[in-house]
Design a protein around this motif. Structure first.
Motif, mmCIF file in Angstrom:
data_model
loop_
_atom_site.group_PDB
_atom_site.id
_atom_site.type_symbol
_atom_site.label_atom_id
_atom_site.label_comp_id
_atom_site.label_asym_id
_atom_site.label_seq_id
_atom_site.Cartn_x
_atom_site.Cartn_y
_atom_site.Cartn_z
ATOM 1 N N LEU A 66 0.822 -1.217 0.000
ATOM 2 C CA LEU A 66 0.000 0.000 0.000
ATOM 3 C C LEU A 66 0.853 1.263 0.000
ATOM 4 C CD1 LEU A 66 -2.793 -1.071 2.505
ATOM 5 C CD2 LEU A 66 -3.072 -0.646 0.055
ATOM 6 N N ALA A 67 2.082 1.156 0.472
ATOM 7 C CA ALA A 67 2.987 2.308 0.445
ATOM 8 C C ALA A 67 3.309 2.730 -0.975
ATOM 9 C CB ALA A 67 4.277 1.986 1.189
ATOM 10 N N ASP A 68 3.123 1.819 -1.926
ATOM 11 C CA ASP A 68 3.444 2.095 -3.324
ATOM 12 C C ASP A 68 2.196 2.391 -4.145
ATOM 13 O OD1 ASP A 68 6.133 1.654 -2.780
ATOM 14 O OD2 ASP A 68 5.957 -0.494 -3.147
ATOM 15 N N VAL A 69 1.144 2.866 -3.465
ATOM 16 C CA VAL A 69 -0.113 3.234 -4.116
ATOM 17 C C VAL A 69 -0.326 4.735 -3.979
ATOM 18 C CG1 VAL A 69 -2.621 2.925 -4.144
ATOM 19 C CG2 VAL A 69 -1.122 0.976 -3.611
ATOM 20 N N ALA A 70 -0.723 5.371 -5.063
ATOM 21 C CA ALA A 70 -1.133 6.772 -5.042
ATOM 22 C C ALA A 70 -2.648 6.829 -5.220
ATOM 23 C CB ALA A 70 -0.446 7.560 -6.148
ATOM 24 N N ALA A 71 -3.315 7.668 -4.449
ATOM 25 C CA ALA A 71 -4.760 7.808 -4.557
ATOM 26 C C ALA A 71 -5.145 9.271 -4.530
ATOM 27 C CB ALA A 71 -5.462 7.062 -3.420
ATOM 28 N N LEU A 72 -6.184 9.609 -5.291
ATOM 29 C CA LEU A 72 -6.672 10.981 -5.376
ATOM 30 C C LEU A 72 -8.173 10.991 -5.125
ATOM 31 C CD1 LEU A 72 -4.588 10.484 -8.113
ATOM 32 C CD2 LEU A 72 -4.565 12.960 -7.840
ATOM 33 N N GLY A 73 -8.635 11.945 -4.292
ATOM 34 C CA GLY A 73 -10.049 12.022 -3.998
ATOM 35 C C GLY A 73 -10.450 13.379 -3.463
ATOM 36 N N ASP A 74 -11.768 13.553 -3.257
ATOM 37 C CA ASP A 74 -12.263 14.875 -2.866
ATOM 38 C C ASP A 74 -13.298 14.872 -1.758
ATOM 39 O OD1 ASP A 74 -15.261 15.638 -4.137
ATOM 40 O OD2 ASP A 74 -14.284 13.890 -4.989
ATOM 41 N N THR A 75 -13.879 13.692 -1.413
ATOM 42 C CA THR A 75 -14.994 13.752 -0.472
ATOM 43 C C THR A 75 -15.050 12.526 0.440
ATOM 44 O OG1 THR A 75 -17.338 14.350 -0.285
ATOM 45 C CG2 THR A 75 -16.764 12.693 -1.948
ATOM 46 N N TYR A 76 -16.122 12.440 1.233
ATOM 47 C CA TYR A 76 -16.221 11.474 2.328
ATOM 48 C C TYR A 76 -15.909 10.035 1.919
ATOM 49 C CZ TYR A 76 -18.585 15.237 4.879
ATOM 50 O OH TYR A 76 -18.897 16.429 5.496
ATOM 51 N N ASN A 77 -16.497 9.558 0.812
ATOM 52 C CA ASN A 77 -16.297 8.147 0.482
ATOM 53 C C ASN A 77 -14.894 7.855 -0.030
ATOM 54 O OD1 ASN A 77 -16.742 9.410 -2.001
ATOM 55 N ND2 ASN A 77 -17.884 7.697 -2.862
ATOM 56 N N ASP A 78 -14.071 8.890 -0.215
ATOM 57 C CA ASP A 78 -12.665 8.686 -0.585
ATOM 58 C C ASP A 78 -11.765 8.526 0.641
ATOM 59 O OD1 ASP A 78 -13.159 9.026 -3.381
ATOM 60 O OD2 ASP A 78 -13.239 11.187 -3.070
ATOM 61 N N ILE A 79 -12.268 8.879 1.815
ATOM 62 C CA ILE A 79 -11.425 8.894 3.015
ATOM 63 C C ILE A 79 -10.779 7.538 3.314
ATOM 64 C CG2 ILE A 79 -11.491 9.135 5.526
ATOM 65 C CD1 ILE A 79 -13.426 11.508 5.126
ATOM 66 N N PRO A 80 -11.531 6.422 3.289
ATOM 67 C CA PRO A 80 -10.879 5.145 3.600
ATOM 68 C C PRO A 80 -9.738 4.799 2.642
ATOM 69 C CG PRO A 80 -13.256 4.926 3.734
ATOM 70 C CD PRO A 80 -12.986 6.249 3.094
ATOM 71 N N MET A 81 -9.828 5.238 1.409
ATOM 72 C CA MET A 81 -8.767 5.005 0.428
ATOM 73 C C MET A 81 -7.578 5.929 0.686
ATOM 74 S SD MET A 81 -9.119 5.351 -3.739
ATOM 75 C CE MET A 81 -9.691 7.063 -3.742
ATOM 76 N N LEU A 82 -7.855 7.191 0.914
ATOM 77 C CA LEU A 82 -6.770 8.156 1.144
ATOM 78 C C LEU A 82 -6.003 7.837 2.425
ATOM 79 C CD1 LEU A 82 -8.690 11.432 0.240
ATOM 80 C CD2 LEU A 82 -6.932 10.331 -1.149
ATOM 81 N N ASP A 83 -6.702 7.301 3.416
ATOM 82 C CA ASP A 83 -6.083 7.065 4.718
ATOM 83 C C ASP A 83 -5.062 5.928 4.715
ATOM 84 O OD1 ASP A 83 -7.369 9.121 6.012
ATOM 85 O OD2 ASP A 83 -8.855 7.859 7.010
ATOM 86 N N ILE A 84 -5.118 5.023 3.736
ATOM 87 C CA ILE A 84 -4.278 3.822 3.821
ATOM 88 C C ILE A 84 -3.119 3.788 2.835
ATOM 89 C CG2 ILE A 84 -6.187 2.441 4.724
ATOM 90 C CD1 ILE A 84 -6.288 1.088 1.918
ATOM 91 N N VAL A 85 -3.102 4.700 1.849
ATOM 92 C CA VAL A 85 -2.073 4.590 0.810
ATOM 93 C C VAL A 85 -0.860 5.448 1.142
ATOM 94 C CG1 VAL A 85 -3.832 4.105 -0.937
ATOM 95 C CG2 VAL A 85 -3.025 6.463 -0.612
ATOM 96 N N GLY A 86 0.239 5.135 0.479
ATOM 97 C CA GLY A 86 1.470 5.865 0.739
ATOM 98 C C GLY A 86 1.492 7.261 0.177
ATOM 99 N N HIS A 87 0.759 7.477 -0.912
ATOM 100 C CA HIS A 87 0.754 8.782 -1.588
ATOM 101 C C HIS A 87 -0.699 9.220 -1.755
ATOM 102 C CE1 HIS A 87 5.055 8.349 -2.819
ATOM 103 N NE2 HIS A 87 4.734 7.070 -2.748
ATOM 104 N N SER A 88 -1.196 10.041 -0.829
ATOM 105 C CA SER A 88 -2.599 10.456 -0.846
ATOM 106 C C SER A 88 -2.699 11.924 -1.216
ATOM 107 C CB SER A 88 -3.250 10.198 0.517
ATOM 108 O OG SER A 88 -2.478 10.756 1.559
ATOM 109 N N TYR A 89 -3.518 12.194 -2.228
ATOM 110 C CA TYR A 89 -3.689 13.551 -2.744
ATOM 111 C C TYR A 89 -5.143 13.972 -2.604
ATOM 112 C CZ TYR A 89 0.754 12.602 -5.156
ATOM 113 O OH TYR A 89 2.052 12.265 -5.457
ATOM 114 N N VAL A 90 -5.357 15.066 -1.909
ATOM 115 C CA VAL A 90 -6.686 15.675 -1.827
ATOM 116 C C VAL A 90 -6.778 16.747 -2.900
ATOM 117 C CG1 VAL A 90 -8.224 17.062 -0.389
ATOM 118 C CG2 VAL A 90 -6.910 15.195 0.630
#
Length: 277
Positions: free
Chosen positions: A217-241
């Protein structure tokens, strides 16, 4: 204020890029940013998997990426179904008695348009056909029924559309208190609520995908903007709001990307591809 995406400089190990759709990859008018196909090609060329992670069902997501769905990943229905290169690698099912209870609550309330999601198909009341212009944006195969009561189908998610754009109020005052101990209930934008089994969310979907790919998961980048993105953004190594996200989302990302209307996802992908060369 979150640090700029430009401050994320350790990008060379990224193996998976996951992006939300509405108000993240897509512009405010729901349009796909020009050049997304070329970016997906570039990621694939460097051995990086592109993933659309959305509350939308898989059919709608496949139709959004006609050139690439066979070569990418899809976390659909907020993690209730996960596909890799068009192969279903994970699915989750709601208890039938429980989904009938939620649907009945919505119908009896007189508020909201309930949608019972059954992977590629969606069941909607005939009385709500007048909302097809909105519901049809997300659910491409709609089956209209006079009542939900006799349905006995496999479902992985319930969605509710609120024309008054008060989904957060409905979550806080009605559906969270009544169903939050038995289902994961989340806002999928100001006008939608989504219901999945507890433990099912975009984060769990990304976990299943990463395990299947054999990546950390440290080698995953995720991008999101709202509530249902939080569980994804919280666990990846590269999280972009996204820059257009509400400020409360900043607590769930490491970096701030440009806005959706500035094609911020493409900007971040370009940096990841450059680092992979």
């Amino acid at each position: 204020m979150l640090p700029s995406y430009l401050e994320d400089t350790d990008l060379s190990s990224i193996k998976l890029v996951a992006t939300d759709m509405d108000l993240t990859l897509l512009a405010d008018d729901k349009s796909m940013p020009e050049g997304i196909d070329e970016r997906i090609d570039a990621l694939t060329e460097h051995g990086i998997v592109f993933c659309a992670a959305s509350g939308r069902p898989a059919l709608a997501l496949r139709q959004s990426f006609p050139r690439h769905h066979a070569n990418m990943a899809i976390v659909a229905d907020n993690g209730a179904s996960v596909y890799l290169r068009d192969e279903l690698i994970y699915r989750d099912l709601l208890d039938k008695g429980l989904y009938h209870e939620v649907l009945a609550r919505c119908v009896d309330s007189g508020r909201g348009i309930p949608v019972l999601c059954a992977f590629d198909d969606a069941y909607v009341l005939e009385r709500d056909r007048k909302h097809e212009d909105v519901v049809g944006i997300y659910y491409r195969s709609i089956i209209y029924v006079d009542s939900f009561e006799d349905l006995d189908i496999e479902s992985n998610k319930i969605s509710m559309y609120f024309p008054d754009w008060d989904s957060k109020k409905q979550l806080d005052e009605v559906y969270g208190p009544e169903f939050g101990s038995r289902l994961y209930v989340t806002c999928a934008g100001d006008e939608w609520l989504d219901f999945m089994n507890i433990g099912i969310n975009k984060g769990s979907g990304i976990r299943h995908l990463a395990e299947n790919l054999g990546i950390d998961l440290a080698d995953v980048a995720a991008l999101g903007d709202t509530y249902n993105d939080i569980p994804m953004l919280d666990i990846v190594g590269h999280s972009y709001v996204m820059g257009n996200a509400a400020e409360h989302m900043h607590a769930h990302g490491k970096f701030l990307a440009p806005t959706n209307n500035e094609a911020g996802v493409l900007t971040v992908i370009d940096r990841i591809v450059e680092a992979a060369k």
